[in-house]
Design a protein around this motif. Structure first.
Motif, PDB file in Angstrom:
ATOM      1  N   ASN A 222      15.321  22.044   6.360  1.00 16.40           N
ATOM      2  CA  ASN A 222      15.214  23.190   5.451  1.00 16.40           C
ATOM      3  C   ASN A 222      14.027  22.978   4.527  1.00 16.40           C
ATOM      4  O   ASN A 222      13.139  22.172   4.833  1.00 16.40           O
ATOM      5  N   HIS A 223      13.987  23.676   3.400  1.00 14.82           N
ATOM      6  CA  HIS A 223      12.803  23.593   2.545  1.00 14.82           C
ATOM      7  C   HIS A 223      12.799  22.398   1.592  1.00 14.82           C
ATOM      8  O   HIS A 223      11.884  22.281   0.764  1.00 14.82           O
ATOM      9  N   VAL A 224      13.773  21.505   1.701  1.00 15.39           N
ATOM     10  CA  VAL A 224      13.787  20.303   0.853  1.00 15.39           C
ATOM     11  C   VAL A 224      12.720  19.336   1.362  1.00 15.39           C
ATOM     12  O   VAL A 224      12.767  18.881   2.508  1.00 15.39           O
ATOM     13  N   LEU A 225      11.759  19.044   0.500  1.00 12.53           N
ATOM     14  CA  LEU A 225      10.609  18.204   0.856  1.00 12.53           C
ATOM     15  C   LEU A 225      10.899  16.748   0.525  1.00 12.53           C
ATOM     16  O   LEU A 225      11.518  16.437  -0.499  1.00 12.53           O
ATOM     17  N   CYS A 226      10.441  15.859   1.396  1.00  9.70           N
ATOM     18  CA  CYS A 226      10.548  14.422   1.146  1.00  9.70           C
ATOM     19  C   CYS A 226       9.156  13.807   1.240  1.00  9.70           C
ATOM     20  O   CYS A 226       8.411  14.092   2.180  1.00  9.70           O
ATOM     21  N   LEU A 227       8.803  12.982   0.264  1.00  6.33           N
ATOM     22  CA  LEU A 227       7.574  12.192   0.339  1.00  6.33           C
ATOM     23  C   LEU A 227       7.979  10.788   0.756  1.00  6.33           C
ATOM     24  O   LEU A 227       8.719  10.107   0.046  1.00  6.33           O
ATOM     25  N   GLU A 228       7.518  10.367   1.928  1.00  2.00           N
ATOM     26  CA  GLU A 228       7.935   9.101   2.526  1.00  2.00           C
ATOM     27  C   GLU A 228       6.770   8.110   2.533  1.00  2.00           C
ATOM     28  O   GLU A 228       5.641   8.475   2.858  1.00  2.00           O
ATOM     29  N   ALA A 229       7.056   6.871   2.192  1.00  2.00           N
ATOM     30  CA  ALA A 229       6.024   5.833   2.150  1.00  2.00           C
ATOM     31  C   ALA A 229       5.587   5.441   3.558  1.00  2.00           C
ATOM     32  O   ALA A 229       6.417   5.123   4.407  1.00  2.00           O
ATOM     33  N   LEU A 230       4.279   5.471   3.810  1.00  2.00           N
ATOM     34  CA  LEU A 230       3.732   5.047   5.102  1.00  2.00           C
ATOM     35  C   LEU A 230       3.493   3.547   5.134  1.00  2.00           C
ATOM     36  O   LEU A 230       3.423   2.933   6.205  1.00  2.00           O
ATOM     37  N   VAL A 231       3.326   2.968   3.952  1.00  2.00           N
ATOM     38  CA  VAL A 231       3.116   1.531   3.779  1.00  2.00           C
ATOM     39  C   VAL A 231       3.904   1.099   2.551  1.00  2.00           C
ATOM     40  O   VAL A 231       4.452   1.937   1.826  1.00  2.00           O
ATOM     41  N   ASP A 232       3.962  -0.181   2.294  1.00  2.00           N
ATOM     42  CA  ASP A 232       4.561  -0.646   1.043  1.00  2.00           C
ATOM     43  C   ASP A 232       3.703  -0.159  -0.120  1.00  2.00           C
ATOM     44  O   ASP A 232       2.468  -0.268  -0.095  1.00  2.00           O
ATOM     45  N   ILE A 233       4.344   0.386  -1.139  1.00  2.00           N
ATOM     46  CA  ILE A 233       3.642   0.900  -2.326  1.00  2.00           C
ATOM     47  C   ILE A 233       4.150   0.156  -3.546  1.00  2.00           C
ATOM     48  O   ILE A 233       5.366   0.051  -3.757  1.00  2.00           O
ATOM     49  N   GLN A 234       3.237  -0.350  -4.338  1.00  2.00           N
ATOM     50  CA  GLN A 234       3.594  -1.125  -5.517  1.00  2.00           C
ATOM     51  C   GLN A 234       3.693  -0.240  -6.757  1.00  2.00           C
ATOM     52  O   GLN A 234       3.037   0.804  -6.847  1.00  2.00           O
ATOM     53  N   ALA A 235       4.520  -0.661  -7.702  1.00  2.00           N
ATOM     54  CA  ALA A 235       4.640   0.057  -8.975  1.00  2.00           C
ATOM     55  C   ALA A 235       3.260   0.181  -9.623  1.00  2.00           C
ATOM     56  O   ALA A 235       2.492  -0.788  -9.655  1.00  2.00           O
ATOM     57  N   GLY A 236       2.944   1.374 -10.116  1.00  2.00           N
ATOM     58  CA  GLY A 236       1.641   1.627 -10.728  1.00  2.00           C
ATOM     59  C   GLY A 236       0.603   2.151  -9.761  1.00  2.00           C
ATOM     60  O   GLY A 236      -0.465   2.601 -10.172  1.00  2.00           O
ATOM     61  N   GLU A 237       0.903   2.127  -8.463  1.00  2.00           N
ATOM     62  CA  GLU A 237      -0.035   2.602  -7.450  1.00  2.00           C
ATOM     63  C   GLU A 237       0.059   4.116  -7.318  1.00  2.00           C
ATOM     64  O   GLU A 237       1.131   4.696  -7.399  1.00  2.00           O
ATOM     65  N   ARG A 238      -1.089   4.731  -7.102  1.00  2.00           N
ATOM     66  CA  ARG A 238      -1.139   6.181  -6.960  1.00  2.00           C
ATOM     67  C   ARG A 238      -0.664   6.605  -5.575  1.00  2.00           C
ATOM     68  O   ARG A 238      -1.071   6.022  -4.562  1.00  2.00           O
TER      69      ARG A 238
END
Length: 344
Positions: A312-328
């Motif tokens: 449905n229209h619920v969007l998810c942003l999924e990490a493609l790699v490990d992302i560290q705190a403070g990273e854009r």
């Protein structure tokens, strides 16, 4: 506005961006988000891609969808239990017969905007102002589609029905704005060569239908150009498909090698037939406005991707790699509605 685990920052050097407030591992959901408002594309609906009028969940079963797209109307899918469409839950507005996937969606639409937009018995009246507006948009904006003029109508109706109108206006105002020259370019790309003739028509028609004290600034010449630029810059494409969900579930089945080979061959042949008959237009398609997603920059070196895992229209942003705190957070190129904006 932010979700647990992310925050929006604004800097003079990098502008507005979305940053991780904690560590995320590859494959994890950074956030999920409902749109402020969303809508199916006009031609997409016109050509029979049936979707819930609120959440855009596909209403055809996977088998119905496959039959229509392949023009093989006697087709029977293997493992039909992999289709998740629950037709028993489907319903419609009692006044205008607009379809929904559930009573929950019907009630949410009614509460948010449908009281204003319901056409009642005039749903098939070609002379009704909203139907004229929709037809005018289709004659101006041919596939592949990038937005729907009725998204503005739905935004205006949302404000009209809101208990706190200023809060809703502020939420829409928080989306990225552009300079005057860039606004004109985006609006022109949305409407094509008929831009100069049609923009005034859409502005006056929408202003007459929905203009009031709160929304009057939207329907001035400058305000309407800014509104179109807002859609062109921030609108996120949405795609849903019962067939795609069916195939995903088939891939997850534990089968004997011979049965797996048979199923994979069946699906491959099905997609070949669909390609011959329907080309690349497979999904229910539309667009929506997502506050968090709009703050996420797009990059060829993305560390995240946008998905619609619930159909449905619920969007998810999924990490493609490990992302560290403070990273854009930087996502892959967004869906169709924003592709033009990226080329500007």
């Amino acid at each position: 506005m932010a979700a647990p685990g992310v925050e929006i920052r604004v800097s003079t050097a990098k502008g507005r961006g979305l940053y991780a407030a904690k560590n995320f591992t590859k494959g994890s959901a950074i956030f999920e988000e409902h749109p402020l408002v969303s809508i199916q594309f006009s031609w997409n609906a016109y050509y029979g891609y049936r979707a819930c009028d609120y959440c855009m969940r596909a209403l055809e079963t996977a088998e119905e969808n496959a039959r229509r797209l392949s023009a093989r109307y006697d087709l029977q899918l293997l493992h039909p239990e992999c289709c998740t469409v629950e037709k028993v839950k489907h319903c419609a507005c009692l006044q205008c017969q607009v379809p929904y996937c559930s009573q929950a969606c019907q009630q949410m639409a009614w509460k948010q905007y449908h009281q204003v937009l319901c056409l009642g018995s005039s749903i098939n009246d070609l002379k009704h102002p909203l139907n004229i507006l929709q037809d005018g948009w289709r004659q101006t904006h041919y596939p592949p589609e990038t937005t729907n003029i009725m998204l503005i109508a739905r935004m205006a109706a949302t404000i009209k029905q809101a208990e706190n109108r200023q809060s809703v206006l502020s939420a829409f105002a928080n989306f990225v704005a552009k300079t005057v020259n860039v606004e004109e370019t985006i609006a022109h790309k949305l409407l094509g060569d008929k831009f100069l003739q049609q923009i005034e028509y859409f502005r006056t028609q929408l202003g007459e239908l929905f203009g009031d004290t709160e929304t009057e600034p939207w329907f001035t010449a400058e305000g309407f150009r800014s509104l179109l630029a807002l859609l062109g810059t921030n609108g996120q494409g949405i795609g849903t498909s019962s067939l795609s969900t069916y195939v995903h579930n088939c891939d997850a089945l534990e089968l004997a090698p011979k049965d797996r080979e048979e199923l994979d061959s069946f699906i491959d042949e099905l997609y070949v037939n669909i390609e011959k008959e329907s080309g690349s237009f497979l999904n229910c398609e539309g667009s929506g406005l997502y506050p968090l997603q709009s703050a996420c920059n797009h990059s060829c070196a993305a560390n995240a991707e946008i998905t619609f895992p619930h159909g449905n229209h619920v969007l998810c942003l999924e990490a493609l790699v490990d992302i560290q705190a403070g990273e854009r957070a930087k996502s892959t190129q967004p869906a169709k509605i924003s592709q033009r904006e990226l080329s500007i």
